[in-house]
Design an enzyme around this catalytic site. Structure first.
Site, PDB file in Angstrom:
ATOM      1  N   HIS A 158       0.868  -1.178   0.000  1.00 32.81           N
ATOM      2  CA  HIS A 158       0.000   0.000   0.000  1.00 32.81           C
ATOM      3  C   HIS A 158       0.901   1.223   0.000  1.00 32.81           C
ATOM      4  O   HIS A 158       1.840   1.299   0.780  1.00 32.81           O
ATOM      5  CB  HIS A 158      -0.904   0.013   1.232  1.00 32.81           C
ATOM      6  CG  HIS A 158      -2.050   0.974   1.091  1.00 32.81           C
ATOM      7  ND1 HIS A 158      -1.872   2.330   1.144  1.00 32.81           N
ATOM      8  CD2 HIS A 158      -3.358   0.759   0.858  1.00 32.81           C
ATOM      9  CE1 HIS A 158      -3.051   2.918   0.954  1.00 32.81           C
ATOM     10  NE2 HIS A 158      -3.964   1.984   0.783  1.00 32.81           N
ATOM     11  N   ARG A 185      -1.992   1.016  -7.436  1.00 32.59           N
ATOM     12  CA  ARG A 185      -1.186   1.036  -6.220  1.00 32.59           C
ATOM     13  C   ARG A 185       0.283   0.716  -6.459  1.00 32.59           C
ATOM     14  O   ARG A 185       1.166   1.317  -5.852  1.00 32.59           O
ATOM     15  CB  ARG A 185      -1.721   0.000  -5.232  1.00 32.59           C
ATOM     16  CG  ARG A 185      -2.934   0.471  -4.537  1.00 32.59           C
ATOM     17  CD  ARG A 185      -3.409  -0.527  -3.556  1.00 32.59           C
ATOM     18  NE  ARG A 185      -4.600   0.034  -2.929  1.00 32.59           N
ATOM     19  CZ  ARG A 185      -5.393  -0.615  -2.119  1.00 32.59           C
ATOM     20  NH1 ARG A 185      -5.130  -1.860  -1.821  1.00 32.59           N
ATOM     21  NH2 ARG A 185      -6.431  -0.036  -1.581  1.00 32.59           N
ATOM     22  N   HIS A 205       0.764  -4.860   2.219  1.00 29.04           N
ATOM     23  CA  HIS A 205      -0.652  -4.639   2.516  1.00 29.04           C
ATOM     24  C   HIS A 205      -1.519  -5.843   2.197  1.00 29.04           C
ATOM     25  O   HIS A 205      -2.394  -6.213   2.971  1.00 29.04           O
ATOM     26  CB  HIS A 205      -1.112  -3.434   1.699  1.00 29.04           C
ATOM     27  CG  HIS A 205      -2.524  -3.033   1.941  1.00 29.04           C
ATOM     28  ND1 HIS A 205      -3.001  -2.721   3.195  1.00 29.04           N
ATOM     29  CD2 HIS A 205      -3.573  -2.872   1.088  1.00 29.04           C
ATOM     30  CE1 HIS A 205      -4.277  -2.401   3.106  1.00 29.04           C
ATOM     31  NE2 HIS A 205      -4.655  -2.502   1.846  1.00 29.04           N
ATOM     32  N   ARG A 246      -4.171  -6.629  -7.285  1.00 29.27           N
ATOM     33  CA  ARG A 246      -5.569  -6.505  -6.854  1.00 29.27           C
ATOM     34  C   ARG A 246      -6.092  -5.095  -7.094  1.00 29.27           C
ATOM     35  O   ARG A 246      -5.437  -4.104  -6.739  1.00 29.27           O
ATOM     36  CB  ARG A 246      -5.653  -6.812  -5.362  1.00 29.27           C
ATOM     37  CG  ARG A 246      -7.027  -6.586  -4.780  1.00 29.27           C
ATOM     38  CD  ARG A 246      -7.005  -6.706  -3.273  1.00 29.27           C
ATOM     39  NE  ARG A 246      -6.279  -5.614  -2.655  1.00 29.27           N
ATOM     40  CZ  ARG A 246      -6.741  -4.872  -1.627  1.00 29.27           C
ATOM     41  NH1 ARG A 246      -7.928  -5.122  -1.121  1.00 29.27           N
ATOM     42  NH2 ARG A 246      -6.023  -3.911  -1.101  1.00 29.27           N
TER      43      ARG A 246
HETATM   44  C1  LIG Z   1      -5.507  -1.598   7.096  1.00 31.50           C
HETATM   45  C2  LIG Z   1      -6.213  -2.369   6.032  1.00 31.50           C
HETATM   46  C3  LIG Z   1      -7.159  -1.746   5.223  1.00 31.50           C
HETATM   47  C4  LIG Z   1      -7.822  -2.469   4.215  1.00 31.50           C
HETATM   48  N1  LIG Z   1      -8.792  -1.852   3.484  1.00 31.50           N
HETATM   49  C5  LIG Z   1      -9.517  -2.585   2.598  1.00 31.50           C
HETATM   50  C6  LIG Z   1     -10.636  -2.020   1.914  1.00 31.50           C
HETATM   51  O1  LIG Z   1     -10.989  -0.861   2.111  1.00 31.50           O
HETATM   52  N2  LIG Z   1     -11.314  -2.811   1.038  1.00 31.50           N
HETATM   53  C7  LIG Z   1     -10.974  -4.109   0.784  1.00 31.50           C
HETATM   54  O2  LIG Z   1     -11.634  -4.780  -0.025  1.00 31.50           O
HETATM   55  N3  LIG Z   1      -9.938  -4.666   1.439  1.00 31.50           N
HETATM   56  C8  LIG Z   1      -9.216  -3.944   2.338  1.00 31.50           C
HETATM   57  N4  LIG Z   1      -8.177  -4.530   3.007  1.00 31.50           N
HETATM   58  C9  LIG Z   1      -7.920  -5.963   2.804  1.00 31.50           C
HETATM   59  C10 LIG Z   1      -9.017  -6.743   3.522  1.00 31.50           C
HETATM   60  O3  LIG Z   1      -9.299  -6.131   4.745  1.00 31.50           O
HETATM   61  C11 LIG Z   1      -8.562  -8.171   3.789  1.00 31.50           C
HETATM   62  O4  LIG Z   1      -8.075  -8.755   2.619  1.00 31.50           O
HETATM   63  C12 LIG Z   1      -9.753  -8.989   4.285  1.00 31.50           C
HETATM   64  O5  LIG Z   1     -10.324  -8.370   5.411  1.00 31.50           O
HETATM   65  C13 LIG Z   1      -9.302 -10.390   4.630  1.00 31.50           C
HETATM   66  O6  LIG Z   1     -10.377 -11.040   5.233  1.00 31.50           O
HETATM   67  P1  LIG Z   1     -10.179 -12.539   5.705  1.00 31.50           P
HETATM   68  O7  LIG Z   1     -11.461 -12.939   6.314  1.00 31.50           O
HETATM   69  O8  LIG Z   1      -9.626 -13.316   4.579  1.00 31.50           O
HETATM   70  O9  LIG Z   1      -9.005 -12.445   6.790  1.00 31.50           O
HETATM   71  P2  LIG Z   1      -8.907 -11.600   8.160  1.00 31.50           P
HETATM   72  O10 LIG Z   1      -9.970 -10.595   8.263  1.00 31.50           O
HETATM   73  O11 LIG Z   1      -7.508 -11.113   8.276  1.00 31.50           O
HETATM   74  O12 LIG Z   1      -9.132 -12.719   9.257  1.00 31.50           O
HETATM   75  C14 LIG Z   1      -8.176 -13.740   9.419  1.00 31.50           C
HETATM   76  C15 LIG Z   1      -8.542 -14.522  10.650  1.00 31.50           C
HETATM   77  O13 LIG Z   1      -7.781 -15.728  10.707  1.00 31.50           O
HETATM   78  C16 LIG Z   1      -7.297 -15.918  12.027  1.00 31.50           C
HETATM   79  N5  LIG Z   1      -6.131 -16.805  11.975  1.00 31.50           N
HETATM   80  C17 LIG Z   1      -4.996 -16.652  11.248  1.00 31.50           C
HETATM   81  N6  LIG Z   1      -4.181 -17.706  11.451  1.00 31.50           N
HETATM   82  C18 LIG Z   1      -4.808 -18.526  12.320  1.00 31.50           C
HETATM   83  C19 LIG Z   1      -4.486 -19.760  12.932  1.00 31.50           C
HETATM   84  N7  LIG Z   1      -3.325 -20.387  12.707  1.00 31.50           N
HETATM   85  N8  LIG Z   1      -5.365 -20.322  13.790  1.00 31.50           N
HETATM   86  C20 LIG Z   1      -6.542 -19.707  14.070  1.00 31.50           C
HETATM   87  N9  LIG Z   1      -6.908 -18.530  13.524  1.00 31.50           N
HETATM   88  C21 LIG Z   1      -6.055 -17.958  12.657  1.00 31.50           C
HETATM   89  C22 LIG Z   1      -7.023 -14.513  12.503  1.00 31.50           C
HETATM   90  O14 LIG Z   1      -6.904 -14.477  13.901  1.00 31.50           O
HETATM   91  C23 LIG Z   1      -8.252 -13.807  11.963  1.00 31.50           C
HETATM   92  O15 LIG Z   1      -9.347 -14.051  12.810  1.00 31.50           O
HETATM   93  C24 LIG Z   1      -7.502  -3.826   4.015  1.00 31.50           C
HETATM   94  C25 LIG Z   1      -6.551  -4.449   4.820  1.00 31.50           C
HETATM   95  C26 LIG Z   1      -5.924  -3.746   5.826  1.00 31.50           C
HETATM   96  C27 LIG Z   1      -4.921  -4.448   6.699  1.00 31.50           C
END
Ligand SMILES: Cc1cc2nc3c(=O)[nH]c(=O)nc-3n(C[C@H](O)[C@H](O)[C@H](O)COP(=O)(O)OP(=O)(O)OC[C@H]3O[C@@H](n4cnc5c(N)ncnc54)[C@H](O)[C@@H]3O)c2cc1C
Length: 555
Positions: free
Chosen positions: A244, A290, A351, A386
């Site tokens: 990012h 980006r 990011h 992305r």
């Molecule tokens: C600051 C920031 C801003 C962003 N802004 C945007 C946006 O505006 N729009 C957009 O589309 N995307 C955005 N993104 C990207 C997006 O937020 C993420 O790609 C998305 O939220 C990922 O969702 P997820 O459910 O895959 O993982 P996450 O929401 O990261 O959840 C992962 C989960 O897995 C758990 N976990 C990991 N390893 C283990 C393990 N070994 N055992 C048990 N639990 C585990 C973690 O504890 C967590 O609960 C942003 C990301 C960040 C960091």
């Protein structure tokens, strides 16, 4: 202890929660999450969710923008599916109670923001705290559902994989791996539990912690990728790490992102002397993709020797800034930066990981009954880069598709008994007697720091063959050290994460070394051009037959 559920979901971000809420109609669901349930990347997402909801927008335009960003590597069928499903998934979230900002009329029910690479306004958002709003609503709904059980502070160590031989008479036709559950460390009570399930959904998010500077929360250590790789699943495109361009640069700010939407609303990047520089890099200037913006900032910082550049939105009306970006405004103000008057110091940071565990259109991996959804997956949507705000969208759409697939198979899965499983990989981890060589814990913190620094310096925004080769050697040494010394250290989550971090770093380097071209987010000075005839394809990695991993805790 041994638990049995129909479905085991690893992770409580948008992918895991959305899946669980939908799949709970057909069976019991355990969500294991390694820290507090809200501690996810989802919770920190600011900008919003991309979807075709504006009167001047069309599916075709969103598809084209996604394909343009992906630089030749997106899978067209996946892009079509995700884009067409977007509006329904967004409306579902709104119906569940997510307080998206409203539009001006019934014809335009949502306020739609614009971000880099989008040719239309199509980002649905809840002020600049979209992720938090989504996460809170989804967690509340999951907690209210009697079929869903959330286990906080439970860290998945490895999957339980059954090696099944398919026979015709006495002839073995094929060996198949089937996922039957996972071994999970309850990190508060320091106990390992067995979770058996009909199917396991890896929803573990990204791997930003592999890099020294990242916008990701600490949970993003790439665990899911390492777990899937050890189990034998196919992973792809790990070289495509999105940096990012604009993370807040301040000694007291940890991982705080300045949303792309700030540039979408007119924010301009300037150097220390106040000169705008993006016009020298791309016709879209500050709204370029980006990777272009991150490389431009990297180049400017290297040229000037400055620690950061600045993002200036102070020419917009102060009231508008405070209303549109209340979170960013308050955070910066708390650090002495009034963004209605002052430019914001920013640097690029790791990011988003575009690659991940390879899946099909239902989120299925190469291992039967193992699914991957969200940032840990490589579905083919993002290709080499992305498009902003397509990741929350991807997670929702694939959670929906995977839930349909699991629900339709549940009856047949239930007919087999989970207990009657032949020998599995790996053997259940044993707790170390834990006399606790606490003094050796320094090996963990030291190696953790070295890996992240190494990845930042050698496998960052701009790469070369030499730096990648050096990084590969260093990581091999660190992995060796971990193998030799770590079995003596009592099992703990830091150790598990370090092992996973080292493995994911190694896999990112392996993919980056393979790709002898520059495309999307992968930029190698020794191969600065795109090479379509040879490289318009995914970079796949899978565990060698001979590769062995010691179990974190087996002593
Ligand atoms: C600051 C920031 C801003 C962003 N802004 C945007 C946006 O505006 N729009 C957009 O589309 N995307 C955005 N993104 C990207 C997006 O937020 C993420 O790609 C998305 O939220 C990922 O969702 P997820 O459910 O895959 O993982 P996450 O929401 O990261 O959840 C992962 C989960 O897995 C758990 N976990 C990991 N390893 C283990 C393990 N070994 N055992 C048990 N639990 C585990 C973690 O504890 C967590 O609960 C942003 C990301 C960040 C960091």
């Amino acid at each position: 202890m041994e638990y049995q559920f129909d479905l085991l979901v690893v992770g409580s971000g948008i992918a895991g929660l959305t899946f669980a809420l939908k799949a709970a109609a057909s069976g019991t669901v355990a969500i294991v999450t390694k820290k507090d349930k809200l501690e996810t990347s989802t919770n920190y997402a600011q900008g919003g969710i991309a979807s075709v909801l504006g009167p001047d927008d069309s599916f075709q335009l969103h598809i084209e923008d996604t394909l343009n960003a992906g630089d030749g590597l997106c899978h067209q069928d996946v892009v079509d599916m995700v884009v067409h499903n977007g509006p329904d998934r967004v409306r579902e979230l709104a119906n569940l109670g997510v307080p998206f900002d409203h539009g001006s009329s019934q014809m335009a029910p949502f306020d739609l923001g614009r971000e880099g690479g989008h040719t239309r306004n199509r980002i649905v958002h809840a002020h600049d705290m979209t992720g938090q709003a989504v996460e809170q609503v989804l967690v509340a709904a999951a907690e209210a559902n009697p079929n869903i059980h959330i286990f906080e502070n439970h860290l998945v160590l490895d999957l339980i994989i059954q090696h099944r031989s398919l026979k015709a008479g006495t002839v073995t036709l094929q060996h198949e791996d089937v996922c039957r559950g996972a071994y999970v460390l309850d990190s508060q009570h320091e106990e390992v539990h067995t979770f058996l399930a009909q199917a396991v959904l890896l929803c573990t998010g990204g791997a930003g912690k592999v890099y020294l500077y990242t916008s990701n929360p600490d949970v993003a250590a790439g665990d899911g990728l390492a777990i899937a790789y050890r189990a034998g699943a196919r992973l792809a495109n790990l070289e495509f790490v999105q940096f990012h361009p604009t993370c807040l640069y301040h000694p007291q700010a940890k991982n705080f992102l300045i949303s792309e939407a700030v540039r979408g609303e007119g924010g301009r990047l300037i150097d220390r002397r106040g000169r705008a520089f993006m016009e020298h890099y791309h016709p879209l200037k500050d709204l370029a993709f980006r990777d272009v913006v991150a490389r431009a900032i990297d180049t400017e910082m290297k040229k000037s020797g400055d620690d950061c550049v600045f993002l200036d939105i102070s020419h917009r009306d102060a009231e508008f800034i405070q209303q549109r970006f209340p979170n960013i405004y308050q955070k910066c103000l708390s650090l002495g930066i009034d963004i209605t008057r002052d430019p914001i110091p920013v640097v690029p940071a790791a990011h988003y990981l575009c690659g991940g565990i390879l899946t099909d259109l239902q989120g299925r991996t190469s291992i039967e009954n193992l699914y991957a959804i969200g940032e840990c997956a490589c579905t083919g949507l993002h290709g080499a880069n992305r498009l902003a705000s397509n990741s929350l969208l991807e997670a929702m759409v694939f959670a929906h598709e995977a839930s349909l697939h699991c629900s339709s198979n549940m009856e047949s899965w239930r007919r087999r008994s989970l207990r009657e499983i032949p020998p599995c990989f790996p053997t259940p981890p044993k707790q170390s007697s834990g006399s606790g060589l606490q003094s050796e814990m320094v090996l963990i913190t030291h190696n953790w720091d070295i890996i992240r620094r190494l990845m930042w310096n050698y496998v960052g925004i701009v790469r070369t063959d030499k730096r990648l080769a050096l990084a590969q050697n260093h990581i091999a040494q660190i992995s060796l050290e971990i193998r030799e010394h770590m079995p003596n250290i009592p099992l703990n989550s830091d150790l598990v994460e370090l092992q996973n971090l080292a493995l994911v770093a190694e896999l990112i380097i392996r993919c980056a070394i393979q790709r002898k071209e520059s495309r999307g987010l992968h930029y190698n000075l020794d191969h600065p051009q795109k090479d379509d005839p040879n490289w318009q394809r995914d970079t796949v990695v899978v565990k060698h037959q001979t590769e062995e991993f010691f179990c974190a805790s087996s002593k």
